[in-house]
Write a protein that holds these residues in place. Structure first.
Motif: not given
Length: 128
Positions: A40-63
């Protein structure tokens, strides 16, 4: 279909985050095992990280896009293993929660692996 999936991807990852936090709350009430707390903790932390990554991807960051693409393909496989394992240590209620997480992340995989989205993030040296 919209070629910019990032608001939907972000919403799906936010749903995973909310669901994971709710899972931890349930574990606190019913007395979850260490396996429940760890997952549960790992999935919550990963989800928070993925929300941040989605914002970066929306700005065009390929990584960020590449990471989201990898996780969205690998995570549902991990969920299926949890669901099919006969004695994984996960209670039925958490397996149900993980099934929902798997469906949400599989929806992300569908969105980010479309040709139009892949073409928006070309590999280096393949710019037109």
């Amino acid at each position: 279909m919209d070629n910019n999936p990032w608001s939907a991807v972000r919403a799906l990852f936010l749903a995973v985050l909310v669901l994971s936090i709710a899972t931890l709350a349930v574990a606190a009430v019913v007395g979850g095992t260490w396996v429940v707390w760890l997952r549960g903790g790992a999935v919550a932390v990963a989800a928070a990280w993925l929300v941040a990554l989605a914002g970066q991807a929306a700005r065009g960051r390929r990584p960020a896009y590449v990471r989201i693409r990898f996780v969205s393909l690998a995570a549902p496989v991990g969920v299926v293993i949890i669901l099919l394992a006969p004695d994984s240590g996960y209670p039925g209620w958490m397996k149900a929660e993980q099934a929902v997480v798997g469906v949400l992340v599989a929806a992300v995989a569908f969105l980010v692996n479309r040709r139009s989205v892949r073409e928006a993030f070309p590999k280096r040296g393949k710019l037109s």
